[in-house]
Scaffold this motif. Structure first.
Motif, PDB file in Angstrom:
ATOM      1  N   LEU A  29       0.839  -1.200   0.000  1.00 36.67           N
ATOM      2  CA  LEU A  29       0.000   0.000   0.000  1.00 36.67           C
ATOM      3  C   LEU A  29       0.872   1.247   0.000  1.00 36.67           C
ATOM      4  CD1 LEU A  29      -2.659  -1.141   2.620  1.00 36.67           C
ATOM      5  CD2 LEU A  29      -2.801  -1.258   0.130  1.00 36.67           C
ATOM      6  N   ASP A  30       0.337   2.254  -0.600  1.00 41.29           N
ATOM      7  CA  ASP A  30       1.030   3.540  -0.624  1.00 41.29           C
ATOM      8  C   ASP A  30       1.106   4.064   0.805  1.00 41.29           C
ATOM      9  OD1 ASP A  30       1.847   6.133  -0.944  1.00 41.29           O
ATOM     10  OD2 ASP A  30       0.666   6.440  -2.783  1.00 41.29           O
ATOM     11  N   ASN A  84       1.353   6.933   1.904  1.00 39.95           N
ATOM     12  CA  ASN A  84       0.586   8.167   2.094  1.00 39.95           C
ATOM     13  C   ASN A  84      -0.917   7.964   1.936  1.00 39.95           C
ATOM     14  OD1 ASN A  84       3.065   9.513   2.348  1.00 39.95           O
ATOM     15  ND2 ASN A  84       3.219   9.617   0.104  1.00 39.95           N
ATOM     16  N   ASP A  85      -1.268   6.874   1.260  1.00 42.17           N
ATOM     17  CA  ASP A  85      -2.685   6.641   1.009  1.00 42.17           C
ATOM     18  C   ASP A  85      -2.958   5.145   1.134  1.00 42.17           C
ATOM     19  OD1 ASP A  85      -5.221   6.391   0.128  1.00 42.17           O
ATOM     20  OD2 ASP A  85      -4.859   7.136  -1.914  1.00 42.17           O
ATOM     21  N   ASN A  86      -3.555   4.776   2.230  1.00 39.56           N
ATOM     22  CA  ASN A  86      -3.720   3.354   2.542  1.00 39.56           C
ATOM     23  C   ASN A  86      -4.662   2.603   1.610  1.00 39.56           C
ATOM     24  OD1 ASN A  86      -1.959   2.734   4.493  1.00 39.56           O
ATOM     25  ND2 ASN A  86      -3.306   3.279   6.203  1.00 39.56           N
ATOM     26  N   THR A  87      -5.383   3.337   0.786  1.00 42.77           N
ATOM     27  CA  THR A  87      -6.324   2.652  -0.097  1.00 42.77           C
ATOM     28  C   THR A  87      -5.703   2.369  -1.458  1.00 42.77           C
ATOM     29  OG1 THR A  87      -7.168   4.774  -0.804  1.00 42.77           O
ATOM     30  CG2 THR A  87      -8.332   3.693   1.012  1.00 42.77           C
ATOM     31  N   LYS A  88      -4.506   2.921  -1.671  1.00 42.39           N
ATOM     32  CA  LYS A  88      -3.888   2.802  -2.988  1.00 42.39           C
ATOM     33  C   LYS A  88      -2.834   1.692  -2.993  1.00 42.39           C
ATOM     34  CE  LYS A  88      -1.660   5.867  -6.151  1.00 42.39           C
ATOM     35  NZ  LYS A  88      -0.977   7.151  -6.180  1.00 42.39           N
TER      36      LYS A  88
END
Lengths: 330, 810
Positions: free
Chosen positions: B777-778, B780-784
């Motif tokens: 996961l990214d 900075n962005d846990n959904t990406k």
């Protein structure tokens, strides 16, 4: 989970309260209780844990070489790749190249060496056999250098073995619905003579084709190819060794063109062709193909099968084979 | 020449001095249970003997006005008898067990431990059943095999498994005898429990090397378990319940009112798990009554004996146990059921006969059966009624006859000889298939019959004060297909007494094994297949040499043994690489490929050193066992013919076992084990394998006309590079178990509450390793999801597991 265990725990100790006073070493018991409670808390963590990659033997990326030479082929194609580590990020590139460029690929026979160049269209190291003829019973040395790593191998081309006869027969289909026009399959067997005094490995395959004239629009017809792989017992082709039959006349298993393929309507007259192939190859080729086909890396309980290699300083397979085909109508 | 003749006939020549024999049976006071291995000796001499498996002893001594004999056995009061020896005497002795009365503090100086330095036998371990009951147990189930695993030279398989690996040998190389009957599959619940119920057992003895000639048929060990005979005095019961199972044992006399002493007694013991009983209502509720399923196992042991007097005794004993896993689905017009069962049944009928005070005979009729079955049945009712049924089973069944003689000519010699023959019937696969739709009915049984026989003679000889020998010869025979295997097996072990409590020992044993276990998992699944030697598959053979020291520390009651061994094994078999147990994937395919085409035979070497410091008696008892060992295998068709370490090669193995009687009412015990990790095959890198296509390739031209082309197309296939086989070491295994027992004597019975904790410090021991792919996961962005990564995971199965169990005795 936690509640369940706490229940067992308290049940046990409430029962035993009256004993506590009599214990000789209450300190030890208290220590035990502390351990127990602590244990319960940590036991609720998961039983599946990641392992530090350092525990696996350090892997260096090895050269992976594949090449199959045959006097019946017009090209010499060598694929060069680099193995990937098992752990870590999986490379994102969707389609991997058949072969990486930038390697020096040298092929030597009878003291003469040629360098095989990279063919960007075929994504492999390719040269026409005119540059280096491939002959039966000759040995070829391969040397590949990439990024300072070198891998070497050699192969010896087996003798060409001819299909001496293709026997065609037919077999009635079971559970016929009408006895007026019996349905039958075509059956084929291949015959050849094994080379005496050495262990030989063979592979047999066959294919039948026909062209079907299909109407797509009023007055518009299209020719659609119709292809059948003829199985001689295996999925694509069958592997045969001369173990116990050295130098004998060999007979293949039976291959079939089923009636369902035969009775297709609108077949273009004269388009029916059949081809049978007998490959004779080296042991290294046999071992490698057997191992890769059996490979199952997903069962944690079963013992994995190791894939052999004849590439010194690398992985993969470099081997020779000969090919004899019989083509005809059916 | 004359001297040589005298030497050979030595045990049989009569001496001018008049000699008389004192003989009889040694039993436990009260229960009248016959005691095995009791030392009978004249104090301050080396003259003595040991009671046999039926408690019989015989000692022939010069006539004397006063002879004193001491009868000594671990856990019992010594008995001393002084008598005049002017004729043959019959002395039946009863020994008083210590620690039976809870009110006494169990500390006794009278207690005598068997001395390890006194016997010529080496590489042998006997574990008092009482000690087994005090050692912490997994889920409260006291398991003999788990205790055996704590001994040096014996290793466990994977976490929680009861399989035993003795001196580099596999679980199939152990001859496990329950009242003389071989037990083929000792596992319940896929190996997490063994089939032996400690309540029904009288003695457990493990031999790892220096095998006496009376044993044969396996390469690596003999585990002899004897069931109790049953109390002859009064009815006794024992039982208990833990988290997963309950058990009950009853034993008592069988007598008429007129008989003062019972001539007969019985024992019956049962155990059953009850997780299925708890789960079934839940399954039924969740499927609205249509579904049913569960898993359970049970054991039943029974024994009965009849005493016809001093000369004849008859025993009948049996074991029956099964594991059953089943499911059922009864929907309106569809019924389906299926399951998996496996189990053993054994039976032994024995007749003891005393020809005279020096010659004891036993005849046994032995039965053993192991069967594994998978079944599935589907039926549709209504307009399209069809039925489908498939049953697959495999197994092995034995009928055996055995006749043994024990001859005690004088105190220098104890001679045993015997003959045995076993009729094996192996069923590697039996398939029954019924299919309405394809109108198929098939019933195939592939049974193989073999006869295995053996004849042996052995002598325990004490030529002088300093030397004790056990030498023997066994000749074994096996009839396989058209081939007959006929093999001699030489055995010798010797003890040289350097000091009264210190001896040097050495042994050699050659063993043959005519039956094999095919296993491709090595974790003891019921699908493992017993198969005989055939024309193609030769019998396994081993030679083992062991040397060692034994020292007794009389003041502390400690016994120390240090042994080194070297073992070579030939014709051990294994599945070929990539070959699998086809029967699981496709039971109908079982009959198409013969098992012996899927195996490869090879060699094995095992060597190492073992240290055992043991204290069997006293307030603090237990042992420290350490093993340093190497095991290597070599198979033509595995690891490209190179030597490799098998999965259970273990460099270091340490066990600490302590039992401390805090007070008469409280027993604290603990075990700590450490073992080098298993040798496993792990991928080192991945690559793409380009295979050469063997089939013709077809090109189509612009008119749609197909034609064959002569290129060599390649199909990629992703494979792993593993490096050499088993070159990865799993993480070391270690674990600490603790148990606290609270005993209390009630008016009519004695009860014990036990709290045991398995894996107290919650070590995550590896059960297996697994590769898995998961998204990255990214940050900075846990959904990406920015990619995928492959990780290696350790799968553990048992964290800390506390158990409360209740046991009673009356």
């Amino acid at each position: 989970m936690k509640n369940h265990k706490s229940l067992i725990f308290s049940a046990c100790f409430s029962e035993k309260v009256k004993f506590w006073g009599r214990l000789r070493k209450p300190g030890a018991i208290c220590f035990l209780i502390v351990l127990l409670v602590g244990g319960f808390l940590v036991s609720c963590e998961t039983l599946v844990n990641d392992i530090n990659p350092d525990r696996l033997p350090t892997t260096k990326n090895q050269l992976v070489i594949h090449g199959y030479l045959s006097p019946q082929d017009t090209l010499i194609s060598i694929s060069v790749q680099v193995s990937e580590p098992v752990l870590g990020q999986i490379p994102q590139s969707g389609i991997s190249l058949i072969s990486v460029p930038g390697a020096q690929v040298l092929l030597t026979n009878r003291g003469r060496t040629i360098e095989i160049p990279y063919d960007t269209r075929r994504q492999q190291y390719v040269v026409n056999t005119r540059a280096m003829p491939i002959r039966a019973a000759e040995t070829y040395q391969l040397k590949v250098t990439l990024n300072g790593q070198t891998a070497e191998s050699s192969c010896t081309i087996p003798r060409l073995v001819f299909i001496s006869e293709v026997n065609r027969d037919s077999a009635l289909v079971a559970n016929q619905t009408s006895s007026a026009s019996p349905l039958y399959d075509l059956t084929y067997r291949l015959f050849w003579t094994d080379t005496r005094g050495e262990r030989n490995y063979y592979r047999i395959s066959g294919a039948a084709t026909q062209t079907i004239r299909t109407q797509t629009m009023p007055n518009t017809f299209m020719l659609v190819p119709n292809v059948l792989n003829i199985s001689f017992g295996g999925f694509n082709s069958i592997w045969v060794t001369d173990e116990g039959n050295d130098g004998l006349f060999m007979i293949s298993e039976e291959g079939r063109i089923p009636y369902s393929f035969r009775i297709r309507p609108n077949v273009v007259a004269g388009s029916r062709r059949v081809e049978f192939v007998l490959l004779s190859y080296e042991k290294t080729y046999y071992d490698y193909h057997q191992a890769v086909q059996k490979f199952d890396g997903n069962n944690p309980f079963a013992e994995p099968s190791l894939v052999p290699t004849n590439i010194k300083g690398g992985l993969g397979c470099f081997a020779g084979y000969t090919r004899n085909a019989r083509v005809g109508g059916w | 020449m004359r001297q040589l003749l005298l030497f050979i006939l030595f045990p049989f020549v009569s001496f001018t001095q008049t000699r008389h024999t004192v003989s009889g049976y040694i039993r436990e006071k009260g229960s009248q249970e016959q005691l095995i291995g009791v030392s009978v000796f004249i104090p301050n001499t080396t003259i003595g003997t040991v009671s046999n498996t039926y408690g019989f002893y015989s000692l022939t001594l010069p006539a004397a006005d006063s002879v004193t004999l001491v009868f000594s056995f671990v856990g019992y009061d010594n008995e001393t008898r002084t008598f005049k020896l002017n004729k043959n005497l019959e002395y039946n002795i009863t020994l008083n067990p210590l620690g039976r009365q809870l009110d006494e503090v169990v500390v006794s100086s009278r207690r005598e431990a068997a001395k390890v330095s006194q016997t010529p036998q080496m590489s042998q371990i006997d574990i008092p059943i009482q000690q087994i009951k005090k050692i912490p147990a997994f889920l409260g189930e006291k398991d003999v095999l788990r205790v055996i695993q704590l001994m040096p030279g014996v290793q466990k398989g994977s976490e929680g498994q009861t399989g035993i690996y003795v001196r580099g040998g596999g679980p199939d190389q152990n001859l496990i005898l329950l009242d003389e009957a071989p037990v083929y599959n000792v596992s319940h619940l896929f190996g997490f429990f063994s089939v032996f119920n400690g309540d029904a057992l009288k003695s457990v003895e493990l031999t790892k090397g220096g095998f006496p000639a009376r044993y044969g048929g396996r390469l690596s060990s003999v585990l002899e378990l004897n069931m109790k005979e049953g109390n002859k005095e009064k009815l006794h019961g024992e039982g208990g319940g833990g988290l997963i199972a309950s058990r009950l044992t009853l034993e008592g006399p069988l007598k008429t009112k007129n008989q003062p002493v019972a001539k007969s007694s019985f024992l019956i013991s049962g155990r059953r798990t009850y997780l299925d009983l708890l789960a079934r209502p839940l399954i039924a509720a969740s499927t609205e009554g249509a579904g049913d399923g569960g898993y359970y196992f049970y054991d039943l042991n029974a024994k009965v004996n009849y005493d016809f007097g001093q000369k004849d005794k008859v025993y009948l004993s049996g074991y029956f146990g099964q594991d059953r896993f089943f499911f059922r689905d009864n929907s309106t017009n569809y019924q389906s059921e299926g399951g998996l069962n496996w189990g053993n049944a054994t039976g032994t009928l024995r007749w003891n006969h005393l020809f005279n005070e020096k010659l004891f005979a036993n005849a046994s009729l032995i039965f053993s059966n192991y069967k594994f079955q998978i079944y599935a049945k589907d039926s549709f009712t209504g307009s399209r009624a069809t039925e489908f049924e498939l049953r697959y089973s495999s197994g092995v069944r034995d009928w055996g006859l055995k006749y043994d003689l024990d001859y005690f000519p004088n105190p220098q010699h104890a001679i045993r000889m015997g003959v045995s023959s076993t009729f094996h019937r192996f069923t590697p696969s039996a398939v029954v298939l019924k299919d309405d739709q394809t109108a198929q009915f098939k019933s195939e049984v592939e049974a193989i019959d073999n006869v295995e026989s053996g004849v042996y003679v052995e002598d325990t000889w004490k030529p002088n004060r300093w030397l004790k020998l056990n030498a023997g010869l066994r000749v074994s025979h096996f009839q396989a297909d058209s081939q007959s295997y006929f093999r001699p097996e030489q055995r010798i072990s010797a003890a040289l007494m350097i000091r009264p409590t210190f001896s040097f020992k050495a042994s050699y044993a050659r063993m043959n094994q005519y039956i094999h276990l095919l296993s491709n998992t090595g974790i003891g699944l019921p699908t493992d297949l017993w198969v005989p030697s055939t024309n193609k598959v030769a019998p396994q053979q081993s030679s083992q040499v062991a040397v060692g020291f034994a020292k007794d520390f009389e003041k502390t009651g400690l016994g120390l043994t240090i042994e080194g061994y070297y073992k070579e094994m030939n014709n051990i078999i294994n599945y070929k690489e990539g070959a699998s147990f086809l029967l699981i994937d496709d039971p109908t395919g079982a009959d198409k490929i013969r098992w012996d085409e899927n195996v490869t035979s090879g060699k094995g070497w095992s060597y190492g050193a073992e240290v055992l410091l043991q204290k069997k008696t006293g307030r603090l008892s237990g042992w420290i066992g350490y093993t340093l060992s190497w095991t290597q295998w070599q198979f033509a068709e595995l690891n490209f013919g190179q030597k490799f370490f098998p999965r259970y090669d273990r460099r270091h193995d340490l066990s600490l076992v302590g039992i401390y009687e805090i007070s008469p009412r409280i027993t604290l015990s603990g075990t700590w084990v450490y073992g080098t990790g298993n040798a496993l095959t792990m991928p080192q890198s991945r690559y793409t394998a380009f295979l050469h296509s063997g089939s013709s390739q077809i090109n189509t031209n612009s008119q749609g006309i197909p034609s064959f082309v002569y290129t060599s197309p390649r199909f990629p296939d992703s494979v792993n590079d593993y490096g050499p086989k088993n070159s990865f070491r799993a993480e070391p295994y270690h674990r600490f178990d603790l148990s606290l027992q609270f005993h209390k004597k009630k008016r009519r019975h004695e009860r014990t509450w036990e709290l045991s904790i398995y894996n107290l410090y919650n070590r995550r021991n590896p059960f297996f390793y697994n590769f898995t792919t998961r998204p990255i996961l990214d940050p900075n962005d846990n959904t990406k999801v920015i990619g995928n990564e492959r990780v290696l995971q350790r799968i553990s199965i048992f964290p800390i597991v506390p158990t409360l169990s209740y046991n009673f005795k009356f």
